[in-house]
Scaffold this motif. Structure first.
Motif, PDB file in Angstrom:
ATOM      1  N   ASP A 116     -17.147   3.467  -4.695  1.00 56.31           N
ATOM      2  CA  ASP A 116     -17.602   3.058  -6.011  1.00 56.31           C
ATOM      3  C   ASP A 116     -16.694   4.048  -7.033  1.00 56.31           C
ATOM      4  O   ASP A 116     -16.818   5.134  -6.884  1.00 56.31           O
ATOM      5  N   VAL A 117     -16.599   3.102  -8.188  1.00 57.54           N
ATOM      6  CA  VAL A 117     -15.961   3.939  -9.171  1.00 57.54           C
ATOM      7  C   VAL A 117     -16.907   4.457 -10.431  1.00 57.54           C
ATOM      8  O   VAL A 117     -17.649   3.287 -11.080  1.00 57.54           O
ATOM      9  N   GLU A 118     -17.157   5.416 -10.558  1.00 53.59           N
ATOM     10  CA  GLU A 118     -17.947   5.880 -11.873  1.00 53.59           C
ATOM     11  C   GLU A 118     -17.014   5.866 -13.141  1.00 53.59           C
ATOM     12  O   GLU A 118     -17.454   5.249 -14.252  1.00 53.59           O
ATOM     13  N   GLN A 119     -15.892   6.385 -13.146  1.00 49.85           N
ATOM     14  CA  GLN A 119     -14.736   6.664 -14.101  1.00 49.85           C
ATOM     15  C   GLN A 119     -13.623   6.916 -13.421  1.00 49.85           C
ATOM     16  O   GLN A 119     -13.421   7.522 -12.438  1.00 49.85           O
ATOM     17  N   GLY A 120     -12.382   6.268 -13.972  1.00 53.92           N
ATOM     18  CA  GLY A 120     -11.123   6.728 -13.592  1.00 53.92           C
ATOM     19  C   GLY A 120     -10.065   6.056 -14.441  1.00 53.92           C
ATOM     20  O   GLY A 120     -10.327   5.079 -15.158  1.00 53.92           O
ATOM     21  N   VAL A 121      -8.709   6.308 -14.007  1.00 50.99           N
ATOM     22  CA  VAL A 121      -7.605   5.522 -14.834  1.00 50.99           C
ATOM     23  C   VAL A 121      -6.822   5.479 -13.721  1.00 50.99           C
ATOM     24  O   VAL A 121      -6.431   6.151 -12.704  1.00 50.99           O
ATOM     25  N   VAL A 122      -5.766   4.392 -14.063  1.00 58.49           N
ATOM     26  CA  VAL A 122      -4.567   3.774 -13.392  1.00 58.49           C
ATOM     27  C   VAL A 122      -3.268   4.505 -14.045  1.00 58.49           C
ATOM     28  O   VAL A 122      -3.331   4.413 -15.187  1.00 58.49           O
ATOM     29  N   SER A 123      -2.582   5.106 -13.196  1.00 55.51           N
ATOM     30  CA  SER A 123      -1.362   5.918 -13.857  1.00 55.51           C
ATOM     31  C   SER A 123      -0.177   4.922 -13.702  1.00 55.51           C
ATOM     32  O   SER A 123       0.146   4.799 -12.324  1.00 55.51           O
ATOM     33  N   ILE A 124       0.708   4.862 -14.721  1.00 59.05           N
ATOM     34  CA  ILE A 124       2.098   4.032 -14.272  1.00 59.05           C
ATOM     35  C   ILE A 124       2.983   5.117 -14.764  1.00 59.05           C
ATOM     36  O   ILE A 124       3.140   5.570 -15.974  1.00 59.05           O
ATOM     37  N   THR A 125       3.871   5.383 -13.564  1.00 63.06           N
ATOM     38  CA  THR A 125       4.919   6.482 -14.057  1.00 63.06           C
ATOM     39  C   THR A 125       6.331   5.692 -13.733  1.00 63.06           C
ATOM     40  O   THR A 125       6.447   4.839 -12.814  1.00 63.06           O
ATOM     41  N   ASP A 126       7.289   6.709 -14.343  1.00 57.64           N
ATOM     42  CA  ASP A 126       8.697   6.055 -13.934  1.00 57.64           C
ATOM     43  C   ASP A 126       9.334   6.968 -12.824  1.00 57.64           C
ATOM     44  O   ASP A 126       8.465   7.540 -12.269  1.00 57.64           O
ATOM     45  N   ALA A 127      10.663   6.781 -12.576  1.00 57.34           N
ATOM     46  CA  ALA A 127      11.126   7.033 -11.428  1.00 57.34           C
ATOM     47  C   ALA A 127      11.353   8.630 -11.678  1.00 57.34           C
ATOM     48  O   ALA A 127      11.441   9.401 -10.609  1.00 57.34           O
ATOM     49  N   ASN A 128      11.052   9.500 -12.682  1.00 59.69           N
ATOM     50  CA  ASN A 128      11.045  10.776 -12.923  1.00 59.69           C
ATOM     51  C   ASN A 128       9.680  11.469 -12.721  1.00 59.69           C
ATOM     52  O   ASN A 128       9.564  12.597 -12.791  1.00 59.69           O
ATOM     53  N   GLY A 129       8.526  10.615 -12.560  1.00 56.40           N
ATOM     54  CA  GLY A 129       7.402  10.930 -12.353  1.00 56.40           C
ATOM     55  C   GLY A 129       6.568  11.322 -13.722  1.00 56.40           C
ATOM     56  O   GLY A 129       5.500  11.689 -13.466  1.00 56.40           O
ATOM     57  N   GLN A 130       7.124  10.617 -14.705  1.00 54.67           N
ATOM     58  CA  GLN A 130       6.511  10.816 -16.080  1.00 54.67           C
ATOM     59  C   GLN A 130       5.698   9.832 -16.250  1.00 54.67           C
ATOM     60  O   GLN A 130       5.779   8.507 -16.058  1.00 54.67           O
ATOM     61  N   THR A 131       4.556  10.109 -16.950  1.00 56.41           N
ATOM     62  CA  THR A 131       3.629   9.050 -17.023  1.00 56.41           C
ATOM     63  C   THR A 131       3.936   8.342 -18.466  1.00 56.41           C
ATOM     64  O   THR A 131       4.004   8.711 -19.553  1.00 56.41           O
ATOM     65  N   VAL A 132       3.775   6.831 -18.006  1.00 56.64           N
ATOM     66  CA  VAL A 132       4.540   5.796 -19.111  1.00 56.64           C
ATOM     67  C   VAL A 132       3.134   5.325 -19.629  1.00 56.64           C
ATOM     68  O   VAL A 132       2.853   5.090 -21.124  1.00 56.64           O
ATOM     69  N   LYS A 133       1.974   4.849 -18.938  1.00 59.65           N
ATOM     70  CA  LYS A 133       0.964   4.327 -19.491  1.00 59.65           C
ATOM     71  C   LYS A 133      -0.243   4.580 -18.453  1.00 59.65           C
ATOM     72  O   LYS A 133       0.003   4.741 -17.526  1.00 59.65           O
ATOM     73  N   THR A 134      -1.284   4.576 -19.098  1.00 60.60           N
ATOM     74  CA  THR A 134      -2.715   4.894 -18.261  1.00 60.60           C
ATOM     75  C   THR A 134      -3.629   3.772 -18.565  1.00 60.60           C
ATOM     76  O   THR A 134      -3.772   3.173 -19.782  1.00 60.60           O
ATOM     77  N   VAL A 193       2.537   3.104  -9.513  1.00 60.68           N
ATOM     78  CA  VAL A 193       1.063   2.878  -9.961  1.00 60.68           C
ATOM     79  C   VAL A 193       0.248   3.797  -8.923  1.00 60.68           C
ATOM     80  O   VAL A 193       0.465   3.561  -7.743  1.00 60.68           O
ATOM     81  N   ASN A 194      -0.361   4.899  -9.370  1.00 60.69           N
ATOM     82  CA  ASN A 194      -1.380   5.426  -8.712  1.00 60.69           C
ATOM     83  C   ASN A 194      -2.644   5.537  -9.574  1.00 60.69           C
ATOM     84  O   ASN A 194      -2.668   5.371 -10.594  1.00 60.69           O
ATOM     85  N   ALA A 195      -3.675   5.875  -8.790  1.00 59.49           N
ATOM     86  CA  ALA A 195      -5.141   6.210  -9.805  1.00 59.49           C
ATOM     87  C   ALA A 195      -5.769   7.175  -9.210  1.00 59.49           C
ATOM     88  O   ALA A 195      -5.932   7.739  -7.924  1.00 59.49           O
ATOM     89  N   GLU A 196      -6.662   7.860 -10.186  1.00 59.03           N
ATOM     90  CA  GLU A 196      -7.380   8.848  -9.918  1.00 59.03           C
ATOM     91  C   GLU A 196      -8.892   8.577 -10.392  1.00 59.03           C
ATOM     92  O   GLU A 196      -8.948   8.019 -11.539  1.00 59.03           O
ATOM     93  N   TYR A 197      -9.776   8.685  -9.626  1.00 59.69           N
ATOM     94  CA  TYR A 197     -11.235   8.225 -10.153  1.00 59.69           C
ATOM     95  C   TYR A 197     -12.332   9.239  -9.659  1.00 59.69           C
ATOM     96  O   TYR A 197     -12.254   9.983  -8.566  1.00 59.69           O
ATOM     97  N   THR A 198     -13.547   9.243 -10.490  1.00 61.65           N
ATOM     98  CA  THR A 198     -14.619   9.907  -9.751  1.00 61.65           C
ATOM     99  C   THR A 198     -15.435   8.828  -9.130  1.00 61.65           C
ATOM    100  O   THR A 198     -15.844   7.783  -9.728  1.00 61.65           O
ATOM    101  N   ASP A 199     -15.967   9.174  -7.898  1.00 64.96           N
ATOM    102  CA  ASP A 199     -16.892   8.375  -7.264  1.00 64.96           C
ATOM    103  C   ASP A 199     -18.407   8.591  -7.591  1.00 64.96           C
ATOM    104  O   ASP A 199     -18.748   9.409  -8.488  1.00 64.96           O
ATOM    105  N   ALA A 200     -19.489   7.674  -6.949  1.00 68.32           N
ATOM    106  CA  ALA A 200     -20.860   7.810  -7.389  1.00 68.32           C
ATOM    107  C   ALA A 200     -21.236   9.157  -7.214  1.00 68.32           C
ATOM    108  O   ALA A 200     -22.334   9.650  -7.642  1.00 68.32           O
ATOM    109  N   ASN A 201     -20.780  10.191  -6.095  1.00 71.45           N
ATOM    110  CA  ASN A 201     -21.217  11.417  -6.004  1.00 71.45           C
ATOM    111  C   ASN A 201     -20.670  12.384  -6.965  1.00 71.45           C
ATOM    112  O   ASN A 201     -20.895  13.674  -6.536  1.00 71.45           O
ATOM    113  N   GLY A 202     -19.807  12.106  -7.765  1.00 68.98           N
ATOM    114  CA  GLY A 202     -18.893  12.954  -8.544  1.00 68.98           C
ATOM    115  C   GLY A 202     -17.927  13.624  -8.089  1.00 68.98           C
ATOM    116  O   GLY A 202     -17.198  14.345  -8.557  1.00 68.98           O
ATOM    117  N   ASP A 203     -17.405  13.146  -6.793  1.00 72.75           N
ATOM    118  CA  ASP A 203     -16.163  13.722  -6.209  1.00 72.75           C
ATOM    119  C   ASP A 203     -14.783  13.101  -6.741  1.00 72.75           C
ATOM    120  O   ASP A 203     -14.962  11.733  -6.871  1.00 72.75           O
TER     121      ASP A 203
END
Length: 221
Positions: free
Chosen positions: A122-140, A172-182
């Motif tokens: 379950d997702v409490e909050q989080g973002v999906v990150s779109i990065t380029d070939a150099n690993g630089q974040t283009v958009k969230t 495309v990668n994502a980082e989020y906080t679950d219902a337990n705050g982890d």
């Protein structure tokens, strides 16, 4: 008698020629060899009959050929049976996670790109990150608060400043906080297997909203 023997040889040759004409691919089976053996015995010269040892040798060869044919037929059936068994064993993968081995998407400039990301928790909050070939974040992109599952996102092709990015391969990668705050992480390319579909010798797994060929799955866990 010599004339009769010659006539018999001609008849035998005619029978063999007929068999060859009816079998344009030149493939002879055990029945063809039996016919040839019987024709040979039928038209043998009575004054010089075929040697008994020769007949036994030919009969033994015929038996070996029949045995080889039966073995090949049995192996073909076994192969087909193993193929079917291997296909249906894939059903046990339902409910597990399939990894396609890549988090990349191909984006064309001035177009929107749609993709799916699976969140195991379950997702409490989080973002999906779109990065380029150099690993630089283009958009969230904001994930929002949602239960676990597969969610579809649409990227308008702009960077964080609102400028259209170039056509390229992005990740495309994502980082989020679950219902337990982890803090949890996930990425594009890993999805739960919902069902299995068989189409002839091909096996397809439903991952997300798409069916993917089994050969494109690099790992199931």
């Amino acid at each position: 008698m010599a004339i009769d023997a010659t006539t018999g040889s001609t008849s035998a040759l005619t029978a063999a020629t007929t068999t060859s004409t009816e079998n344009p691919n030149g493939v002879l089976g055990k029945d063809d060899f039996m016919q040839l053996l019987l024709t040979e015995l039928q038209y043998q010269d009575p004054t010089e009959p075929t040697d008994t040892e020769t007949i036994l040798t030919q009969t033994s060869q015929l038996a070996s050929l029949e045995s080889a044919d039966n073995t090949n037929a049995a192996l073909e059936k076994l192969t087909a049976s193993l193929g079917s068994s291997q296909q249906f064993s894939t059903i046990s993968a339902i409910g597990k996670t399939a990894d396609l081995g890549s988090d990349a998407i191909a984006h064309d400039k001035d177009t929107e790109t749609t993709f799916e990301v699976y969140f195991p928790n379950d997702v409490e909050q989080g973002v999906v990150s779109i990065t380029d070939a150099n690993g630089q974040t283009v958009k969230t992109l904001d994930v929002g608060t949602n239960p676990a599952g597969v969610y579809q996102f649409t990227w308008d092709g702009t960077d964080s400043s609102g400028n259209q990015v170039d056509s390229a391969i992005y990740h495309v990668n994502a980082e989020y906080t679950d219902a337990n705050g982890d803090t949890q992480q996930t990425r594009l390319g890993a999805y739960p297997i919902e069902s299995v579909r068989f189409d002839g010798d091909n096996t397809y797994l439903k991952v997300g909203s798409n069916y993917v060929s089994l050969e494109n799955i690099v790992e199931v866990y």
